[in-house]
Design a protein around this motif. Structure first.
Motif, PDB file in Angstrom:
ATOM      1  N   GLU A   1       0.844  -1.153   0.264  1.00 41.58           N
ATOM      2  CA  GLU A   1      -0.130   0.118   0.134  1.00 41.58           C
ATOM      3  C   GLU A   1       0.941   1.330   0.070  1.00 41.58           C
ATOM      4  OE1 GLU A   1      -3.087   2.299  -0.422  1.00 41.58           O
ATOM      5  OE2 GLU A   1      -3.093   0.176  -0.698  1.00 41.58           O
ATOM      6  N   VAL A   2       2.117   1.300   0.813  1.00 40.95           N
ATOM      7  CA  VAL A   2       2.730   2.414   0.947  1.00 40.95           C
ATOM      8  C   VAL A   2       3.502   2.570  -0.573  1.00 40.95           C
ATOM      9  CG1 VAL A   2       4.928   3.329   1.698  1.00 40.95           C
ATOM     10  CG2 VAL A   2       3.291   2.662   3.403  1.00 40.95           C
ATOM     11  N   LEU A   3       3.790   1.586  -1.061  1.00 40.77           N
ATOM     12  CA  LEU A   3       4.478   1.640  -2.768  1.00 40.77           C
ATOM     13  C   LEU A   3       3.519   2.045  -3.777  1.00 40.77           C
ATOM     14  CD1 LEU A   3       6.668  -1.426  -2.618  1.00 40.77           C
ATOM     15  CD2 LEU A   3       7.419   0.973  -2.555  1.00 40.77           C
ATOM     16  N   ARG A   4       2.258   1.591  -3.386  1.00 40.41           N
ATOM     17  CA  ARG A   4       1.164   2.103  -4.304  1.00 40.41           C
ATOM     18  C   ARG A   4       1.094   3.586  -4.383  1.00 40.41           C
ATOM     19  NH1 ARG A   4      -2.502  -2.828  -3.179  1.00 40.41           N
ATOM     20  NH2 ARG A   4      -2.152  -3.851  -5.269  1.00 40.41           N
ATOM     21  N   ARG A   5       0.986   4.113  -3.110  1.00 43.70           N
ATOM     22  CA  ARG A   5       0.775   5.458  -3.085  1.00 43.70           C
ATOM     23  C   ARG A   5       1.975   6.449  -3.190  1.00 43.70           C
ATOM     24  NH1 ARG A   5      -1.666   4.208   2.223  1.00 43.70           N
ATOM     25  NH2 ARG A   5       0.043   5.266   2.936  1.00 43.70           N
ATOM     26  N   ALA A   6       3.055   5.894  -3.069  1.00 42.74           N
ATOM     27  CA  ALA A   6       4.320   6.354  -3.150  1.00 42.74           C
ATOM     28  C   ALA A   6       4.682   7.291  -4.564  1.00 42.74           C
ATOM     29  CB  ALA A   6       5.616   5.674  -2.829  1.00 42.74           C
ATOM     30  N   LYS A   7       5.307   8.456  -4.656  1.00 36.74           N
ATOM     31  CA  LYS A   7       5.661   9.141  -5.914  1.00 36.74           C
ATOM     32  C   LYS A   7       7.101   9.069  -5.958  1.00 36.74           C
ATOM     33  CE  LYS A   7       1.657  11.913  -5.559  1.00 36.74           C
ATOM     34  NZ  LYS A   7       1.126  13.103  -5.353  1.00 36.74           N
ATOM     35  N   ASN A   8       7.796   9.103  -5.075  1.00 33.87           N
ATOM     36  CA  ASN A   8       9.237   9.027  -5.117  1.00 33.87           C
ATOM     37  C   ASN A   8       9.900   7.754  -4.119  1.00 33.87           C
ATOM     38  OD1 ASN A   8       9.572  11.664  -6.262  1.00 33.87           O
ATOM     39  ND2 ASN A   8       8.727  12.367  -4.418  1.00 33.87           N
ATOM     40  N   VAL A   9      10.500   6.714  -5.094  1.00 38.51           N
ATOM     41  CA  VAL A   9      11.032   5.550  -4.228  1.00 38.51           C
ATOM     42  C   VAL A   9      12.584   5.679  -4.601  1.00 38.51           C
ATOM     43  CG1 VAL A   9      11.001   3.153  -4.235  1.00 38.51           C
ATOM     44  CG2 VAL A   9       8.812   4.496  -4.642  1.00 38.51           C
ATOM     45  N   LEU A  10      13.249   5.360  -3.558  1.00 35.02           N
ATOM     46  CA  LEU A  10      14.598   5.086  -3.652  1.00 35.02           C
ATOM     47  C   LEU A  10      15.133   3.760  -3.098  1.00 35.02           C
ATOM     48  CD1 LEU A  10      17.717   7.191  -3.164  1.00 35.02           C
ATOM     49  CD2 LEU A  10      17.180   6.171  -1.040  1.00 35.02           C
ATOM     50  N   VAL A  11      16.045   3.314  -3.868  1.00 35.37           N
ATOM     51  CA  VAL A  11      16.174   1.645  -3.435  1.00 35.37           C
ATOM     52  C   VAL A  11      17.836   1.454  -2.945  1.00 35.37           C
ATOM     53  CG1 VAL A  11      16.347  -0.648  -4.355  1.00 35.37           C
ATOM     54  CG2 VAL A  11      14.474   0.924  -4.969  1.00 35.37           C
ATOM     55  N   LEU A  12      18.168   1.049  -2.241  1.00 36.32           N
ATOM     56  CA  LEU A  12      19.404   0.680  -1.729  1.00 36.32           C
ATOM     57  C   LEU A  12      19.387  -1.115  -1.952  1.00 36.32           C
ATOM     58  CD1 LEU A  12      19.962   2.644   1.325  1.00 36.32           C
ATOM     59  CD2 LEU A  12      20.710   3.235  -0.625  1.00 36.32           C
ATOM     60  N   CYS A  13      20.306  -1.531  -2.879  1.00 35.96           N
ATOM     61  CA  CYS A  13      20.407  -2.927  -2.860  1.00 35.96           C
ATOM     62  C   CYS A  13      21.887  -3.635  -3.204  1.00 35.96           C
ATOM     63  CB  CYS A  13      19.428  -3.311  -3.942  1.00 35.96           C
ATOM     64  SG  CYS A  13      19.699  -2.685  -5.856  1.00 35.96           S
TER      65      CYS A  13
ATOM     66  N   ARG B   1      12.922  -6.871 -11.852  1.00 35.00           N
ATOM     67  CA  ARG B   1      11.740  -6.673 -12.723  1.00 35.00           C
ATOM     68  C   ARG B   1      10.806  -5.823 -11.869  1.00 35.00           C
ATOM     69  NH1 ARG B   1      12.183 -12.168 -13.803  1.00 35.00           N
ATOM     70  NH2 ARG B   1      12.769 -12.635 -16.034  1.00 35.00           N
ATOM     71  N   PHE B   2      10.870  -5.960 -10.631  1.00 39.38           N
ATOM     72  CA  PHE B   2      10.302  -5.151  -9.778  1.00 39.38           C
ATOM     73  C   PHE B   2      10.635  -3.634  -9.826  1.00 39.38           C
ATOM     74  CE2 PHE B   2       9.942  -3.014  -5.454  1.00 39.38           C
ATOM     75  CZ  PHE B   2       8.237  -2.912  -5.436  1.00 39.38           C
ATOM     76  N   LEU B   3      11.927  -3.651  -9.695  1.00 38.58           N
ATOM     77  CA  LEU B   3      12.423  -2.094 -10.164  1.00 38.58           C
ATOM     78  C   LEU B   3      12.365  -1.547 -11.269  1.00 38.58           C
ATOM     79  CD1 LEU B   3      16.081  -2.724  -8.517  1.00 38.58           C
ATOM     80  CD2 LEU B   3      14.076  -1.633  -7.335  1.00 38.58           C
ATOM     81  N   ALA B   4      12.121  -2.350 -12.296  1.00 38.46           N
ATOM     82  CA  ALA B   4      11.776  -1.718 -13.879  1.00 38.46           C
ATOM     83  C   ALA B   4      10.293  -1.400 -13.648  1.00 38.46           C
ATOM     84  CB  ALA B   4      11.998  -3.110 -14.695  1.00 38.46           C
ATOM     85  N   ARG B   5       9.587  -2.211 -13.081  1.00 46.32           N
ATOM     86  CA  ARG B   5       8.334  -1.710 -12.911  1.00 46.32           C
ATOM     87  C   ARG B   5       7.788  -0.384 -12.190  1.00 46.32           C
ATOM     88  NH1 ARG B   5       2.820  -5.103 -10.865  1.00 46.32           N
ATOM     89  NH2 ARG B   5       1.311  -3.263 -10.806  1.00 46.32           N
ATOM     90  N   LEU B   6       8.685  -0.108 -11.276  1.00 46.13           N
ATOM     91  CA  LEU B   6       8.566   1.087 -10.239  1.00 46.13           C
ATOM     92  C   LEU B   6       9.018   2.079 -11.357  1.00 46.13           C
ATOM     93  CD1 LEU B   6      10.134   0.101  -6.907  1.00 46.13           C
ATOM     94  CD2 LEU B   6       7.610   0.888  -7.595  1.00 46.13           C
ATOM     95  N   GLU B   7      10.010   2.143 -12.068  1.00 47.64           N
ATOM     96  CA  GLU B   7      10.731   2.898 -12.952  1.00 47.64           C
ATOM     97  C   GLU B   7       9.695   3.063 -14.111  1.00 47.64           C
ATOM     98  OE1 GLU B   7      14.521   4.040 -15.462  1.00 47.64           O
ATOM     99  OE2 GLU B   7      14.189   1.907 -15.234  1.00 47.64           O
ATOM    100  N   ALA B   8       8.977   2.117 -14.710  1.00 44.84           N
ATOM    101  CA  ALA B   8       7.929   2.309 -15.784  1.00 44.84           C
ATOM    102  C   ALA B   8       6.790   3.043 -15.184  1.00 44.84           C
ATOM    103  CB  ALA B   8       7.497   1.147 -16.309  1.00 44.84           C
ATOM    104  N   GLU B   9       6.380   2.974 -14.029  1.00 49.94           N
ATOM    105  CA  GLU B   9       5.413   3.700 -13.408  1.00 49.94           C
ATOM    106  C   GLU B   9       5.935   5.465 -12.934  1.00 49.94           C
ATOM    107  OE1 GLU B   9       3.585   1.284 -10.038  1.00 49.94           O
ATOM    108  OE2 GLU B   9       3.064  -0.213 -11.381  1.00 49.94           O
ATOM    109  N   LYS B  10       7.137   5.512 -13.126  1.00 47.12           N
ATOM    110  CA  LYS B  10       7.502   7.197 -12.827  1.00 47.12           C
ATOM    111  C   LYS B  10       7.597   7.007 -11.346  1.00 47.12           C
ATOM    112  CE  LYS B  10       7.181   8.699 -17.377  1.00 47.12           C
ATOM    113  NZ  LYS B  10       7.885   7.692 -17.928  1.00 47.12           N
ATOM    114  N   LYS B  11       7.579   6.131 -10.281  1.00 46.85           N
ATOM    115  CA  LYS B  11       7.903   6.162  -8.980  1.00 46.85           C
ATOM    116  C   LYS B  11       9.348   6.003  -8.383  1.00 46.85           C
ATOM    117  CE  LYS B  11       3.694   3.983  -8.014  1.00 46.85           C
ATOM    118  NZ  LYS B  11       2.980   4.387  -6.818  1.00 46.85           N
ATOM    119  N   LEU B  12      10.322   5.326  -9.393  1.00 48.52           N
ATOM    120  CA  LEU B  12      11.785   5.163  -8.992  1.00 48.52           C
ATOM    121  C   LEU B  12      12.567   6.271  -9.381  1.00 48.52           C
ATOM    122  CD1 LEU B  12      13.667   3.043  -7.907  1.00 48.52           C
ATOM    123  CD2 LEU B  12      13.875   2.091 -10.074  1.00 48.52           C
ATOM    124  N   LYS B  13      13.062   6.867  -8.495  1.00 46.65           N
ATOM    125  CA  LYS B  13      13.896   7.967  -8.601  1.00 46.65           C
ATOM    126  C   LYS B  13      15.492   7.712  -8.777  1.00 46.65           C
ATOM    127  CE  LYS B  13      10.390  10.537  -8.668  1.00 46.65           C
ATOM    128  NZ  LYS B  13       9.787  10.715 -10.174  1.00 46.65           N
TER     129      LYS B  13
END
Length: 118
Positions: free
Chosen positions: A12-24, A92-104
């Motif tokens: 739910e948090v990710l659905r609402r998020a507009k700016n996601v930062l990932v450390l992996c 693939r999850f990261l790619a989806r976040l990017e496609a949804e313009k959430k991944l910064k």
């Protein structure tokens, strides 16, 4: 993020998020077959099996050692990536976040390119 107690909460948090930062790290690629450094069947074990004549497998990643003797690195590098490696579910999850313009931004130590391939 105190409200994130379950996986559903995170979704739910990710659905609402507009700016996601990932450390992996290496873990997102090990499931795809890319070796990490220290685990069983990792890079250091592979280097030892190849009998590269190294006192320490970390020499493979030392620029001064490479300048003096690049052959161990090239022999090792030819075995580094198994054939047919495909992006993992995490890639693939990261790619989806990017496609949804959430991944910064993604901060990673990985050099395998699987994030871009996904």
């Amino acid at each position: 993020l105190d409200a994130c107690q379950t996986l559903d909460d995170v979704v739910e948090v990710l659905r609402r998020a507009k700016n996601v930062l990932v450390l992996c790290g290496a873990g997102i690629s090990t499931s795809a077959g890319i070796p990490d450094f220290r685990s069983a069947r990792g890079i250091y074990e592979i280097a030892d099996e190849l009998d590269l004549g190294l006192d320490d497998p970390q020499c493979l990643f030392d620029l001064e050692f490479f300048k003096d003797n690049p052959q161990p690195f090239y022999k090792f590098a030819s075995r580094l990536y198994p054939e047919g490696v495909q992006p993992s579910l995490t890639h693939r999850f990261l790619a989806r976040l990017e496609a949804e313009k959430k991944l910064k931004r993604v901060f990673t130590q990985n050099i395998d390119g699987l994030e871009a391939q996904a």
